[in-house]
Design a protein around this motif. Structure first.
Motif, mmCIF file in Angstrom:
data_model
loop_
_atom_site.group_PDB
_atom_site.id
_atom_site.type_symbol
_atom_site.label_atom_id
_atom_site.label_comp_id
_atom_site.label_asym_id
_atom_site.label_seq_id
_atom_site.Cartn_x
_atom_site.Cartn_y
_atom_site.Cartn_z
ATOM 1 N N SER A 1 0.834 -1.142 -0.184
ATOM 2 C CA SER A 1 0.245 0.058 -0.253
ATOM 3 C C SER A 1 0.634 1.308 0.101
ATOM 4 C CB SER A 1 -0.702 0.425 1.492
ATOM 5 O OG SER A 1 0.200 0.191 2.476
ATOM 6 N N LEU A 2 0.665 2.116 -0.020
ATOM 7 C CA LEU A 2 0.747 4.062 0.042
ATOM 8 C C LEU A 2 -0.155 4.815 0.614
ATOM 9 C CD1 LEU A 2 1.026 4.386 -4.175
ATOM 10 C CD2 LEU A 2 3.004 3.917 -2.607
ATOM 11 N N GLY A 3 1.321 5.753 1.246
ATOM 12 C CA GLY A 3 -0.110 6.222 2.032
ATOM 13 C C GLY A 3 -0.231 6.303 3.095
ATOM 14 N N ALA A 4 1.197 5.562 3.918
ATOM 15 C CA ALA A 4 0.108 4.556 4.954
ATOM 16 C C ALA A 4 -1.239 3.800 5.025
ATOM 17 C CB ALA A 4 0.297 6.065 6.909
ATOM 18 N N GLY A 5 -0.458 2.566 4.058
ATOM 19 C CA GLY A 5 -2.612 1.637 4.584
ATOM 20 C C GLY A 5 -3.253 2.392 3.638
ATOM 21 N N ILE A 6 -3.735 3.507 2.814
ATOM 22 C CA ILE A 6 -4.920 4.159 2.750
ATOM 23 C C ILE A 6 -5.109 3.558 0.280
ATOM 24 C CG2 ILE A 6 -5.101 5.236 4.136
ATOM 25 C CD1 ILE A 6 -4.067 7.783 1.955
ATOM 26 N N LEU A 7 -3.712 3.566 -0.183
ATOM 27 C CA LEU A 7 -3.842 2.980 -1.187
ATOM 28 C C LEU A 7 -3.289 1.909 -1.728
ATOM 29 C CD1 LEU A 7 -3.239 7.012 -2.020
ATOM 30 C CD2 LEU A 7 -5.548 6.281 -2.019
ATOM 31 N N PRO A 8 -3.523 1.222 -2.486
ATOM 32 C CA PRO A 8 -2.914 0.211 -3.487
ATOM 33 C C PRO A 8 -1.765 0.669 -3.874
ATOM 34 C CG PRO A 8 -4.683 0.480 -4.494
ATOM 35 C CD PRO A 8 -5.093 1.998 -3.049
ATOM 36 N N ASN A 9 -0.346 0.025 -3.815
ATOM 37 C CA ASN A 9 0.265 0.330 -4.304
ATOM 38 C C ASN A 9 0.809 0.457 -6.129
ATOM 39 O OD1 ASN A 9 3.487 1.159 -4.682
ATOM 40 N ND2 ASN A 9 3.983 -0.434 -3.537
ATOM 41 N N SER A 10 0.494 1.499 -6.767
ATOM 42 C CA SER A 10 0.442 0.624 -8.310
ATOM 43 C C SER A 10 1.228 1.946 -9.107
ATOM 44 C CB SER A 10 -1.042 0.503 -8.735
ATOM 45 O OG SER A 10 -2.177 2.186 -9.154
ATOM 46 N N ARG A 11 1.325 2.253 -10.233
ATOM 47 C CA ARG A 11 1.457 3.133 -10.808
ATOM 48 C C ARG A 11 1.165 4.227 -10.654
ATOM 49 N NH1 ARG A 11 4.769 4.644 -15.489
ATOM 50 N NH2 ARG A 11 6.184 3.076 -14.315
ATOM 51 N N ALA A 12 -0.145 4.781 -11.449
ATOM 52 C CA ALA A 12 -1.945 5.620 -11.009
ATOM 53 C C ALA A 12 -1.030 6.214 -9.110
ATOM 54 C CB ALA A 12 -3.229 4.377 -10.945
ATOM 55 N N THR A 13 -1.102 5.180 -8.746
ATOM 56 C CA THR A 13 -1.748 6.053 -7.115
ATOM 57 C C THR A 13 0.062 6.495 -6.845
ATOM 58 O OG1 THR A 13 -0.866 3.272 -6.418
ATOM 59 C CG2 THR A 13 -3.826 4.467 -6.515
ATOM 60 N N LEU A 14 1.037 6.141 -7.099
ATOM 61 C CA LEU A 14 2.168 6.573 -7.080
ATOM 62 C C LEU A 14 2.444 7.909 -7.573
ATOM 63 C CD1 LEU A 14 4.956 3.805 -7.842
ATOM 64 C CD2 LEU A 14 4.425 4.792 -5.390
ATOM 65 N N ILE A 15 1.711 7.888 -9.096
ATOM 66 C CA ILE A 15 1.696 9.813 -9.486
ATOM 67 C C ILE A 15 0.468 10.124 -8.749
ATOM 68 C CG2 ILE A 15 1.041 10.899 -12.063
ATOM 69 C CD1 ILE A 15 1.965 8.284 -13.302
ATOM 70 N N GLY A 16 -0.355 9.876 -8.959
ATOM 71 C CA GLY A 16 -1.298 11.320 -7.668
ATOM 72 C C GLY A 16 -0.441 11.238 -6.838
ATOM 73 N N TRP A 17 -0.051 10.643 -6.076
ATOM 74 C CA TRP A 17 0.315 10.826 -4.123
ATOM 75 C C TRP A 17 1.682 11.550 -5.059
ATOM 76 C CZ3 TRP A 17 -1.202 10.047 0.000
ATOM 77 C CH2 TRP A 17 0.035 10.776 1.207
ATOM 78 N N ILE A 18 2.580 11.478 -5.752
ATOM 79 C CA ILE A 18 3.527 12.679 -5.836
ATOM 80 C C ILE A 18 2.472 13.509 -6.122
ATOM 81 C CG2 ILE A 18 6.024 12.837 -7.293
ATOM 82 C CD1 ILE A 18 5.960 9.806 -7.515
#
Length: 327
Positions: free
Chosen positions: A276-293
């Motif tokens: 996960s990303l964002g401390a357990g709140i998002l699945p770890n994928s290319r899309a969520t990485l881009i959105g988080w950054i």
């Protein structure tokens, strides 16, 4: 090595649904908490029935029953002696029941988790308490072995809670508290900060991944081996690494095997391998990485990572490629 299945809804599934996690234990220490919860539920039910009976007598009972209900003897026993006795028994019984949650035998796996706004710093310790591996927002443990977690806070009061594996313990600045966890079967278990710590408190989760003992040892040895080795990078990831240093990410984040040694943000050495990303709140994928950054503030308001809205799409993709390569 066998790896527990990843799911974008691991945390949501672990903290919702029926039965509630606290009543669905998967380890000996969570069994203790579940037992205490059932005892409390049973007592609450009995008290609720007694109160309803007393209310019915007060409203619809005959004069003789009402007189008895309002008599000095009933008030003394049911209004003072019985409640005091029940509370005393609950206090003593509860303390005896949960004392094993913090008792250390000496042969447990040692870990340290530090609470931050709004993420978790994770350290794997040797028998002497020295850090051998650093990570963030994800704990990996062996099945069938107790784990002692040293809990500290680096800012405000947090609370560490994995309902299916153990109890709940506050993390207080300037103090080290300890709690024991144990998983009886492999899988992914959701955890959550259980003490209000700011506006994004509800978005401060994490996952605990339980491996079979041999698989966990291979996982740990592999992580330690790669912790100081730079990840192999393709052209896009190399560009991402360059951007990572140019825009100042290295000042806050550590990446093993590189010059990035920042400590104010999560360790990113293995971010590409996390569930996960964002401390357990998002699945770890290319899309969520881009959105988080690009704009983590729109996902988790008031976290300490600035938004990078000025980055172009190709730059965000390059940074995401670099993050995905860190495994």
């Amino acid at each position: 090595m066998s790896q527990p299945t990843s799911s974008s809804s691991n945390l949501a599934e672990a903290l919702s649904g029926w039965p509630p996690p606290v009543l669905d234990p998967h380890g000996p220490f969570s069994n203790t908490v579940s037992t205490l919860a059932w005892v409390l539920l049973a007592l609450v039910t009995v008290i609720f029935v007694l109160v309803c009976a007393a209310l019915w007598v007060a409203l619809y009972g005959n004069d003789a029953l009402r007189a008895k209900l309002g008599g000095e003897r009933v008030v003394k026993w049911f209004g003072l002696i019985l409640p005091a006795g029940v509370l005393f028994l609950l206090l003593v019984g509860g303390m005896l029941l949960v004392r094993g949650l913090t008792t250390i035998q000496g042969d447990e796996l040692r870990m340290r988790v530090s609470g931050n706004i709004y993420w978790w710093r994770v350290s794997y310790l040797d028998a002497a308490g020295k850090e051998v591996l650093a990570d963030a927002n994800e704990l990996h443990i062996p099945v069938g072995r107790p784990v002692v977690v040293d809990m500290v806070s680096e800012d405000v009061i947090h609370s560490f809670w994995v309902p299916k594996l153990g109890g709940k313990m506050d993390m207080i600045p300037g103090r080290t508290n300890r709690l024991k966890l144990q998983a009886d079967k492999a899988g992914t278990y959701g955890g959550q900060c259980a003490e209000f710590c700011g506006g994004a408190h509800a978005l401060m989760g994490f996952v605990v991944v339980a491996h079979e003992p041999d698989a966990w040892q291979r996982w740990l040895d592999g992580r330690i081996e790669r912790a100081t080795a730079a990840a192999p990078l393709d052209i896009d990831a190399q560009r991402g690494k360059q951007l990572f240093n140019e825009i100042g990410c290295a000042a806050c984040h550590r990446v093993g095997g590189t010059d990035a040694q920042g400590l104010s943000g999560p360790d990113l050495t293995f971010v590409g391998a996390r569930q996960s990303l964002g401390a357990g709140i998002l699945p770890n994928s290319r899309a969520t990485l881009i959105g988080w950054i690009g704009d983590s503030q729109s996902i988790k308001p008031n976290n300490r990572m600035p938004a990078y809205r000025s980055l172009k799409a190709e730059e965000l993709h390059a940074l995401a490629s670099y993050m995905e390569a860190l495994k």
